[in-house]
Write a protein that holds these residues in place. Structure first.
Motif, PDB file in Angstrom:
ATOM      1  N   TRP A 189      19.971 -21.081  -9.596  1.00  0.00           N
ATOM      2  CA  TRP A 189      20.351 -22.409 -10.085  1.00  0.00           C
ATOM      3  C   TRP A 189      21.361 -22.338 -11.228  1.00  0.00           C
ATOM      4  CZ3 TRP A 189      19.392 -25.595  -6.511  1.00  0.00           C
ATOM      5  CH2 TRP A 189      18.261 -25.442  -5.706  1.00  0.00           C
ATOM      6  N   ASP A 190      21.375 -21.221 -11.950  1.00  0.00           N
ATOM      7  CA  ASP A 190      22.407 -21.044 -12.983  1.00  0.00           C
ATOM      8  C   ASP A 190      23.787 -20.967 -12.334  1.00  0.00           C
ATOM      9  OD1 ASP A 190      20.551 -21.044 -15.001  1.00  0.00           O
ATOM     10  OD2 ASP A 190      20.327 -18.855 -15.029  1.00  0.00           O
ATOM     11  N   GLY A 191      23.878 -20.252 -11.219  1.00  0.00           N
ATOM     12  CA  GLY A 191      25.147 -20.156 -10.480  1.00  0.00           C
ATOM     13  C   GLY A 191      25.578 -21.506  -9.947  1.00  0.00           C
ATOM     14  N   VAL A 192      24.594 -22.286  -9.475  1.00  0.00           N
ATOM     15  CA  VAL A 192      24.890 -23.637  -8.976  1.00  0.00           C
ATOM     16  C   VAL A 192      25.442 -24.498 -10.113  1.00  0.00           C
ATOM     17  CG1 VAL A 192      23.890 -25.756  -8.049  1.00  0.00           C
ATOM     18  CG2 VAL A 192      23.185 -23.527  -7.130  1.00  0.00           C
ATOM     19  N   ALA A 193      24.792 -24.452 -11.259  1.00  0.00           N
ATOM     20  CA  ALA A 193      25.228 -25.257 -12.414  1.00  0.00           C
ATOM     21  C   ALA A 193      26.635 -24.862 -12.842  1.00  0.00           C
ATOM     22  CB  ALA A 193      24.245 -25.079 -13.566  1.00  0.00           C
ATOM     23  N   ARG A 194      26.912 -23.556 -12.840  1.00  0.00           N
ATOM     24  CA  ARG A 194      28.242 -23.077 -13.235  1.00  0.00           C
ATOM     25  C   ARG A 194      29.323 -23.615 -12.290  1.00  0.00           C
ATOM     26  NH1 ARG A 194      27.409 -18.187 -12.388  1.00  0.00           N
ATOM     27  NH2 ARG A 194      28.765 -17.803 -10.590  1.00  0.00           N
ATOM     28  N   ILE A 217      16.842 -26.375   2.077  1.00  0.00           N
ATOM     29  CA  ILE A 217      18.278 -26.687   2.206  1.00  0.00           C
ATOM     30  C   ILE A 217      18.723 -27.727   1.175  1.00  0.00           C
ATOM     31  CG2 ILE A 217      18.240 -26.169   4.679  1.00  0.00           C
ATOM     32  CD1 ILE A 217      18.536 -29.238   5.132  1.00  0.00           C
ATOM     33  N   VAL A 218      17.761 -28.318   0.429  1.00  0.00           N
ATOM     34  CA  VAL A 218      18.132 -29.276  -0.627  1.00  0.00           C
ATOM     35  C   VAL A 218      18.612 -28.466  -1.818  1.00  0.00           C
ATOM     36  CG1 VAL A 218      17.369 -31.127  -2.135  1.00  0.00           C
ATOM     37  CG2 VAL A 218      16.448 -30.951   0.183  1.00  0.00           C
ATOM     38  N   LEU A 219      19.873 -28.570  -2.101  1.00  0.00           N
ATOM     39  CA  LEU A 219      20.496 -27.686  -3.083  1.00  0.00           C
ATOM     40  C   LEU A 219      20.517 -28.303  -4.481  1.00  0.00           C
ATOM     41  CD1 LEU A 219      23.318 -26.509  -0.696  1.00  0.00           C
ATOM     42  CD2 LEU A 219      21.097 -25.462  -1.110  1.00  0.00           C
ATOM     43  N   HIS A 220      19.354 -28.792  -4.883  1.00  0.00           N
ATOM     44  CA  HIS A 220      19.179 -29.337  -6.240  1.00  0.00           C
ATOM     45  C   HIS A 220      17.877 -28.781  -6.804  1.00  0.00           C
ATOM     46  CE1 HIS A 220      22.425 -32.310  -5.850  1.00  0.00           C
ATOM     47  NE2 HIS A 220      22.012 -32.428  -4.599  1.00  0.00           N
ATOM     48  N   ASP A 221      17.870 -28.531  -8.085  1.00  0.00           N
ATOM     49  CA  ASP A 221      16.680 -28.004  -8.747  1.00  0.00           C
ATOM     50  C   ASP A 221      15.777 -29.165  -9.144  1.00  0.00           C
ATOM     51  OD1 ASP A 221      14.895 -26.303  -9.891  1.00  0.00           O
ATOM     52  OD2 ASP A 221      16.084 -25.885 -11.686  1.00  0.00           O
TER      53      ASP A 221
END
Length: 628
Positions: A475-480, A543-547
């Protein structure tokens, strides 16, 4: 621009030829010969009259010579017309204009310009008719030079000359110059209005085109066609169909050009009912069923999910050209009917037609939908080796898609690196999609960095890599990545699905609440959720790409746009009726699983067209075999 003749070239002055007497009997003979030339319908008849002129010493008679040249050209013998012109002694401006006109009319601009230059070198000054003739379909560079000369000679204010110049700039895409000419025209004819309308429409300035269209006091079929086609070509099919209906109400009769545009709009929307209505209109209103119309119908039915109708139309096309074959091959490919696509490709080659680059896009896409790597390589290599066709970026894209989805990601990457043409963002996006599918995060990040460094990154680039990180729980990579998207002003394309019911197309966004029947739709969704739980369905929340919490993930899945469209289809159509959905993005794994179950529970066939292909759901199975 309409091909309507802007003017009729006047005959040269009836000056007496030195070889013709002024007797009454001879004058009647020349008048009769003139009439016979005008009425000639065949080259043989015209040659007989030409022979009579020679026998009576009238081959240099100015009016007869002029008419003969023009008639040869109108009957398709431009070579005879040019040869006769070459034998004419001291041709005047009317002769020069006529020979320039017939060449320009047939798109032979180099020859037309050569005649124009010869005319100038012989001291003959052009008139307004000459400029109008030479400007017909003239390329932009010589057009600019002619504009300069017309200005110097004072003809640029002539209505026909100005319209011709406007058309030159319009066809080249120089909207600003075309608009300047148009705005300064003291008088605007229907032809000049149509030229400007075409300029706006072809260059995507649909708002300006519509303002001009709505302000026209007189509109012919050409104007309607230009506006409808403008909407179709610029991805505004709903507007195209609305305007088509308005055209019918205005009692303007559609022609072949109209129905080709409208069928394309139906295909874009997946509006099968509207497409069938247009097909019926073609059959009942005297519009010729030729290869062009037949191919448009095949394309429309294929894109609307009815391959059976597409094949029926294809089989009825009498003289099939390669475009018709391509349309059917691509139709089979987009539905995942790979075997049928390849068989049709072989049949086309057997009848002696040479495949085109579009043919290979179709058959290679078919291989991609079935994971046929060996067959795909064979076809890709045969393009150049057997058919002499150099692969384009689209063919490399098909091959990268085939290899990537089949798990040969590194091989796909090597193919991209060794291409002899520069890869575009779409190709990189295809490879990035393969990285997401197979969890190759290292290669995915390498590709994204390359795209960012070269200013080629778009929303899909960031989203695909973000999806890779999210699928791995990073999720850090997603946020970045989302921060990078925000900083770059990149926005994610929202999911949108549409369904046609009773000749009206209804569109849904994920979680949408704007539809007039939203209450009934969400009640139906709750009922569907009950069915699914009874059949052991578990939401694929990974598959839901939200934390976010698990229940929130489940809720976000429930309101995907295609599920809203399916719910609307269930409450709006009779039991057992097929439901057809068009989605702008690739269908997700959860929606794919849900649609399979809904087809089994309701006993309905559900056809979904997503960004990549068609999915035919029936009895709990999908035609893609879960390979998409």
């Amino acid at each position: 621009m309409s091909s309507t003749t802007l003017f009729t070239i006047p005959p040269p002055p009836a000056t007496a030829s030195p070889l013709v007497t002024s007797g009454t009997h001879h004058l009647i003979s020349t008048n009769r010969l003139s009439l016979l030339i005008d009425k000639s319908k065949t080259i043989n008849h015209l040659l007989q009259i030409h022979a009579v002129l020679f026998r009576h010493g009238l081959e240099y008679h100015p009016i007869l010579n002029f008419k003969l040249q023009r008639s040869y050209a109108s009957l398709g013998r431009l070579d005879y017309s040019a040869a006769l012109f070459g034998r004419t002694h001291n041709p005047n401006i009317f002769f020069w204009t006529a020979i320039i006109h017939v060449h320009a009319l047939r798109g032979l601009h180099e020859q037309a310009l050569n005649f124009y230059v010869q005319m100038l070198t012989q001291g003959i000054e052009p008139n307004a008719f000459t400029f109008s003739s030479i400007l017909k379909l003239c390329p932009i560079e010589p057009g600019k030079l002619l504009h300069s000369q017309a200005f110097k000679l004072g003809f640029d204010s002539d209505l026909y000359v100005r319209t011709g110049l406007l058309d030159v700039y319009a066809r080249s895409g120089d909207v600003a110059s075309a608009r300047q000419l148009f705005d300064t025209m003291p008088e605007k004819s229907l032809v000049s209005l149509t030229a400007m309308l075409t300029c706006y429409a072809k260059n995507g300035e649909l708002d300006s085109a519509r303002v001009l269209f709505d302000g026209m006091e007189e509109r012919d079929g050409v104007c309607w066609n230009v506006m409808i086609n403008g909407y179709t070509q610029n991805g505004m099919p709903n507007e195209a169909l609305v305007l088509f209906r308005r055209m019918l109400k205005a009692k303007v009769k559609p022609n072949e050009v109209t129905v080709l545009s409208v069928l394309s709009a139906c295909g874009q929307l997946g509006a099968l009912e509207s497409g069938r209505w247009v097909h019926s209109y073609i059959e009942n209103n005297g519009i010729q069923f030729n290869a062009h119309v037949g191919t448009a119908l095949v394309d429309m039915y294929s894109k609307c999910g009815s391959l059976e109708d597409a094949r029926l139309v294809f089989d009825k096309i009498g003289d099939k050209d390669v475009v018709a074959w391509n349309s059917m091959i691509v139709g089979y490919a987009m539905h995942g009917f790979s075997q049928e696509a390849l068989q049709l490709f072989k049949s086309m080659c057997r009848v002696g037609l040479h495949p085109t680059d579009i043919t290979f896009i179709g058959v290679m896409s078919a291989c991609g939908h079935s994971g046929w790597v060996t067959e795909g390589w064979s076809i890709f290599n045969s393009m150049k080796d057997e058919y002499g066709i150099e692969p384009k970026i689209e063919h490399y894209g098909c091959m990268v898609n085939l290899l990537g989805r089949a798990g040969h990601v590194e091989q796909a990457y090597e193919l991209v690196k060794n291409m002899n043409i520069e890869p575009d963002p779409v190709l990189w996006g295809t490879l990035l999609g393969a990285c997401r599918l197979h969890g190759n995060i290292a290669l995915g990040e390498e590709i994204v960095q390359l795209l960012v460094d070269n200013n080629l990154a778009n929303s899909g680039t960031y989203i695909l890599l973000s999806n890779i990180h999210a699928a791995l729980g990073d999720w850090d990579g997603v946020a970045r990545l989302r921060t990078m998207m925000k900083d770059s002003g990149v926005k994610k394309e929202p999911g949108c699905s549409s369904i046609e019911v009773n000749n009206k197309v209804h569109e849904f966004l994920a979680g949408g609440l704007n539809h007039p029947k939203r209450k009934e739709i969400y009640v139906m969704l709750e009922e569907i959720n009950g069915w699914l739980k009874c059949h052991g369905y578990k939401p694929q929340t990974e598959i839901v790409l939200h934390d976010i919490a698990e229940t929130e993930k489940e809720r976000s899945l429930e309101v995907h746009s295609e599920k809203l469209a399916i719910a609307f289809g269930l409450i709006s159509t009779r039991p057992g009726t097929m439901i057809k959905i068009v989605k702008n993005l690739r269908v997700c794994v959860d929606c794919h699983e849900v649609t399979k179950l809904v087809s089994k529970i309701t006993g309905r066939k559900i056809v979904v067209r997503d960004r990549n292909r068609f999915h035919h759901f029936a009895n709990g199975l999908c035609s893609c075999g879960d390979y998409w």
